[in-house]
Design an enzyme around this catalytic site. Structure first.
Site, PDB file in Angstrom:
ATOM      1  N   HIS A  60       0.858  -1.186   0.000  1.00  0.00           N
ATOM      2  CA  HIS A  60       0.000   0.000   0.000  1.00  0.00           C
ATOM      3  C   HIS A  60       0.898   1.241   0.000  1.00  0.00           C
ATOM      4  O   HIS A  60       0.732   2.114  -0.814  1.00  0.00           O
ATOM      5  CB  HIS A  60      -0.949  -0.001   1.201  1.00  0.00           C
ATOM      6  CG  HIS A  60      -1.930   1.142   1.183  1.00  0.00           C
ATOM      7  ND1 HIS A  60      -3.046   1.194   1.967  1.00  0.00           N
ATOM      8  CD2 HIS A  60      -1.955   2.287   0.466  1.00  0.00           C
ATOM      9  CE1 HIS A  60      -3.721   2.320   1.725  1.00  0.00           C
ATOM     10  NE2 HIS A  60      -3.073   2.998   0.828  1.00  0.00           N
ATOM     11  N   PHE A 109      -2.250   5.376  -8.646  1.00  0.00           N
ATOM     12  CA  PHE A 109      -2.075   4.960  -7.248  1.00  0.00           C
ATOM     13  C   PHE A 109      -0.689   5.392  -6.742  1.00  0.00           C
ATOM     14  O   PHE A 109      -0.553   5.978  -5.669  1.00  0.00           O
ATOM     15  CB  PHE A 109      -2.247   3.438  -7.182  1.00  0.00           C
ATOM     16  CG  PHE A 109      -2.128   2.827  -5.804  1.00  0.00           C
ATOM     17  CD1 PHE A 109      -2.489   3.518  -4.653  1.00  0.00           C
ATOM     18  CD2 PHE A 109      -1.671   1.504  -5.668  1.00  0.00           C
ATOM     19  CE1 PHE A 109      -2.389   2.927  -3.392  1.00  0.00           C
ATOM     20  CE2 PHE A 109      -1.570   0.916  -4.421  1.00  0.00           C
ATOM     21  CZ  PHE A 109      -1.923   1.629  -3.279  1.00  0.00           C
ATOM     22  N   GLU A 113       0.406   7.993  -3.712  1.00  0.00           N
ATOM     23  CA  GLU A 113       1.298   7.647  -2.589  1.00  0.00           C
ATOM     24  C   GLU A 113       2.468   8.632  -2.508  1.00  0.00           C
ATOM     25  O   GLU A 113       2.887   9.043  -1.436  1.00  0.00           O
ATOM     26  CB  GLU A 113       1.798   6.203  -2.731  1.00  0.00           C
ATOM     27  CG  GLU A 113       0.711   5.163  -2.516  1.00  0.00           C
ATOM     28  CD  GLU A 113       0.050   5.264  -1.140  1.00  0.00           C
ATOM     29  OE1 GLU A 113       0.762   5.254  -0.132  1.00  0.00           O
ATOM     30  OE2 GLU A 113      -1.192   5.368  -1.080  1.00  0.00           O
ATOM     31  N   HIS A 117       2.444  10.904   0.727  1.00  0.00           N
ATOM     32  CA  HIS A 117       3.407  10.415   1.725  1.00  0.00           C
ATOM     33  C   HIS A 117       4.871  10.664   1.314  1.00  0.00           C
ATOM     34  O   HIS A 117       5.675  11.115   2.121  1.00  0.00           O
ATOM     35  CB  HIS A 117       3.202   8.917   1.962  1.00  0.00           C
ATOM     36  CG  HIS A 117       1.814   8.556   2.373  1.00  0.00           C
ATOM     37  ND1 HIS A 117       1.321   8.785   3.638  1.00  0.00           N
ATOM     38  CD2 HIS A 117       0.788   7.978   1.686  1.00  0.00           C
ATOM     39  CE1 HIS A 117       0.056   8.361   3.717  1.00  0.00           C
ATOM     40  NE2 HIS A 117      -0.282   7.871   2.549  1.00  0.00           N
TER      41      HIS A 117
HETATM   42  P1  AMP Z   1      -3.505   6.674   1.778  1.00  0.00           P
HETATM   43  O1  AMP Z   1      -4.238   7.824   1.101  1.00  0.00           O
HETATM   44  O2  AMP Z   1      -2.292   6.230   1.046  1.00  0.00           O
HETATM   45  O3  AMP Z   1      -3.223   7.007   3.204  1.00  0.00           O
HETATM   46  O4  AMP Z   1      -4.462   5.409   1.758  1.00  0.00           O
HETATM   47  C1  AMP Z   1      -5.838   5.469   1.583  1.00  0.00           C
HETATM   48  C2  AMP Z   1      -6.190   5.586   0.118  1.00  0.00           C
HETATM   49  O5  AMP Z   1      -5.495   4.603  -0.633  1.00  0.00           O
HETATM   50  C3  AMP Z   1      -7.661   5.390  -0.129  1.00  0.00           C
HETATM   51  O6  AMP Z   1      -8.116   6.410  -0.979  1.00  0.00           O
HETATM   52  C4  AMP Z   1      -7.725   4.051  -0.833  1.00  0.00           C
HETATM   53  O7  AMP Z   1      -8.801   4.038  -1.722  1.00  0.00           O
HETATM   54  C5  AMP Z   1      -6.404   4.018  -1.547  1.00  0.00           C
HETATM   55  N1  AMP Z   1      -5.942   2.663  -1.798  1.00  0.00           N
HETATM   56  C6  AMP Z   1      -5.704   1.712  -0.891  1.00  0.00           C
HETATM   57  N2  AMP Z   1      -5.287   0.579  -1.479  1.00  0.00           N
HETATM   58  C7  AMP Z   1      -5.268   0.826  -2.803  1.00  0.00           C
HETATM   59  C8  AMP Z   1      -4.938   0.050  -3.938  1.00  0.00           C
HETATM   60  N3  AMP Z   1      -4.496  -1.213  -3.848  1.00  0.00           N
HETATM   61  N4  AMP Z   1      -5.047   0.637  -5.144  1.00  0.00           N
HETATM   62  C9  AMP Z   1      -5.457   1.912  -5.266  1.00  0.00           C
HETATM   63  N5  AMP Z   1      -5.769   2.693  -4.242  1.00  0.00           N
HETATM   64  C10 AMP Z   1      -5.677   2.155  -3.015  1.00  0.00           C
END
Ligand code: AMP
Length: 224
Positions: A60, A109, A113, A117
């Site tokens: 993730h 995605f 990230e 982050h």
């Molecule tokens: P984050 O924003 O990185 O803290 O994590 C939460 C976000 O990551 C949410 O919007 C999720 O929909 C997204 N997310 C989590 N896992 C996945 C994945 N495998 N592919 C795409 N988006 C993801």
């Protein structure tokens, strides 16, 4: 030295201090997810263009965090994600797949990230290093193998959260953070595993703080 030059020096120093403080963090969470627990939810999942990912934990993200449980995010809107810088990291396609609908778009995605982050640890790891170090950590811990060694399989059965935690702690050498979600019928299941990594991104450490757990005593480990 004139008053004005002293003032300018003090101002510069203050700016540097503010920059350092706003850029610091204490450790990383390295977060992996079980794809079966994303795809059997009410909102389901979408596979990347390359097709169904392997039945294994996938990445993730690598998230800068503070010891007080808070975290920085979106630290530099000017640091643009550049997919072309990752051309030698093709293994990201298999170990870091996007699963969220509608797009199933890996690059989108990874950009998310990086923006949310990665930009907060940019003073330690540039974009290429950030993704490469994340892949390197993934290579060092095989969560599925560790669980399977202790008879914990993605077979749709329920396992005690204590046995999952203990198996991972024994196999990795550090206590993991565990998060659960719900399948389409509302049953709790194993969703994400958090490990901690020191600030340079190269070494696993004991977590200074574990994320709050949201799991029942027994959780499903669904097939994928
Ligand atoms: P984050 O924003 O990185 O803290 O994590 C939460 C976000 O990551 C949410 O919007 C999720 O929909 C997204 N997310 C989590 N896992 C996945 C994945 N495998 N592919 C795409 N988006 C993801």
């Amino acid at each position: 030295m004139s008053y004005s030059s002293v003032f300018v020096k003090l101002l510069t120093l203050q700016c540097l201090v503010i920059l350092c403080v706003s850029q610091s963090f204490d450790f990383f969470y390295f977060v992996q997810q079980w794809p079966g627990s994303i795809c059997d939810t009410k909102r389901s999942c979408c596979y990347p263009k390359a097709g169904k990912p392997a039945a294994n934990f996938s990445i993730h993200g690598l998230w800068p965090n503070y010891n007080n449980r808070s975290w920085p995010s979106f630290c530099n809107r000017e640091s643009l994600f550049d997919h072309s810088k990752l051309s030698d990291l093709s293994r990201m396609q298999t170990t870091w797949p996007s699963l969220i609908c509608p797009s199933g778009n890996n690059s989108k995605f990874w950009k998310h990230e990086w923006d949310k982050h990665g930009t907060c640890s940019e003073f330690v790891l540039d974009q290429h290093q950030y993704f490469e170090e994340t892949l390197n950590i993934k290579d060092r811990v095989d969560l599925l193998q560790i669980l399977q060694n202790e008879g914990i399989q993605p077979d749709g059965r329920n396992y005690s959260i204590g046995s999952i935690e203990e198996a991972l702690r024994r196999g990795i050498g550090f206590a993991p953070g565990i998060k659960c979600n719900k399948d389409a019928s509302g049953n709790g299941q194993l969703h994400e595993i958090y490990l901690c990594v020191e600030k340079t991104g190269s070494k696993l450490i004991e977590c200074p703080v574990l994320p709050r757990r949201n799991c029942a005593q027994h959780v499903e480990f669904p097939a994928f």
